[in-house]
Design an enzyme around this catalytic site. Structure first.
Site, short mmCIF file in Angstrom:
data_model
loop_
_atom_site.label_atom_id
_atom_site.label_comp_id
_atom_site.label_asym_id
_atom_site.label_seq_id
_atom_site.Cartn_x
_atom_site.Cartn_y
_atom_site.Cartn_z
N ASP A 185 0.92 -1.26 -0.11
CA ASP A 185 0.01 -0.27 -0.05
C ASP A 185 0.93 1.20 -0.12
OD1 ASP A 185 -2.46 -1.22 -0.26
OD2 ASP A 185 -2.43 -1.66 2.06
N HIS A 197 0.01 -7.35 -1.75
CA HIS A 197 -1.57 -8.23 -1.85
C HIS A 197 -2.01 -7.66 -3.27
CE1 HIS A 197 -2.29 -4.25 -0.13
NE2 HIS A 197 -3.32 -4.48 -0.43
N ARG A 217 -11.25 0.24 5.02
CA ARG A 217 -9.67 -0.02 5.55
C ARG A 217 -9.21 1.10 6.25
NH1 ARG A 217 -5.24 -0.18 0.90
NH2 ARG A 217 -4.37 1.82 1.63
C1 SIN Z 1 -6.49 -3.08 -0.88
O1 SIN Z 1 -6.37 -2.40 0.05
O2 SIN Z 1 -5.48 -2.90 -1.90
C2 SIN Z 1 -7.52 -4.05 -1.37
C3 SIN Z 1 -7.54 -5.10 -0.77
C4 SIN Z 1 -8.96 -6.11 -1.02
O3 SIN Z 1 -10.00 -5.30 -1.37
O4 SIN Z 1 -9.03 -7.08 -0.63
#
Ligand code: SIN
Length: 274
Positions: free
Chosen positions: A104, A247, A262
């Protein structure tokens, strides 16, 4: 199953990911429990919790135990609070947040330490998130390749133009130079720290050299042996350590919807030691 003082953690793969059993975050987290969760997080890199019926404030309070809130440069937020980043994809979406491998906002001078995603709505199938261990990615490289990378830095650039519709950005789009291999400040393990979302160029290499080396490393990150995959349910919560994890959120559920919030926690300037 690994036992910690107040809960158990089921490893989801040999290299990364732990599903926590026996904790209800809505009951609050005292200092001792915080220490145990922190230890489990450092051991597993990403922790998953199911059936966490928590409010946005409880989500903020839990994540806030790990540091200061990080404000995303451009993403929409909920309840008038820029620390509550909205994660939402539906049939009208032009894109899905986080569809490529990334850590991120690595383009920040002090990129996020960790991200805490609480999911409120899931599609009938799909919408999983993949997590890849950058410790495992580093450790799988040959010793000559590790030596080459340890001396290098890379430029990370963000550009959120037109990604979030009419929402006005919170701040200027950041860019920064970080070591290609970073030392984790807590575990002291080494992690690969380039990602296809933000890393654009390796400092000091020619364009061609940089392109080829980054393309090799971006492919390397995709190796499934470094990964685990999480299937969300309503009220699942995941917390991932951006210092050693990348991720990717899979958008395979069109035209259905998936939503959550988030909370992201700010980190330190990445460094390489030893
Ligand atoms: C993200 O925070 O990059 C998205 C992660 C998700 O939606 O699983």
């Amino acid at each position: 199953m690994n036992s910690y003082e107040y809960f158990q953690v089921e490893a989801l793969s040999p290299n990364i990911g732990g599903l926590v059993h026996g904790l209800d975050l809505s009951k609050g987290v005292d200092d001792d429990l915080f220490q145990a969760i922190h230890k489990a997080w450092m051991d597993h890199q990403v922790l998953f919790f199911r059936d966490q019926s928590i409010t946005a404030q409880e989500h903020l309070d839990f994540a806030g135990m790990f540091g200061q809130y990080h404000i995303h440069p451009a993403a929409p937020y909920a309840d008038g609070n820029p620390a509550l980043m909205v994660i939402h994809t539906d049939r009208d979406s032009k894109r899905n947040n986080g569809s490529g491998w990334h850590s991120d906002v690595s383009a920040d001078e002090q990129p996020p330490l960790g991200s805490f995603l609480h999911v409120h709505k899931v599609p009938s199938q799909g919408g999983d998130t993949l997590f890849s261990s950058m410790y495992a990615a580093y450790e799988a490289l040959s010793s000559p390749m590790q030596s080459l990378l340890k001396g290098l830095e890379a430029q990370h650039v963000s550009d959120y133009t037109n990604l979030y519709g009419d929402h006005e950005p919170q701040r200027e789009f950041p860019q920064a130079v970080h070591p290609v291999i970073r030392t984790h400040p807590v575990t002291k393990r080494k992690a690969l720290y380039v990602n296809s979302g933000f890393t654009r160029h390796i400092v000091g290499l020619s364009r061609n050299e940089s392109r080829q080396l980054l393309s090799f490393l971006f492919k390397h990150v995709e190796n499934p042996t470094f990964q685990c995959r999480f299937k969300w349910q309503v009220n699942s919560l995941a917390m991932w350590d951006n210092r050693c994890v990348q991720h990717l959120a899979v958008w395979d559920y069109f035209p259905e919807s998936r939503s959550g919030l988030r909370v992201t926690i700010a980190g330190d300037k990445p460094y390489f030691e030893g």
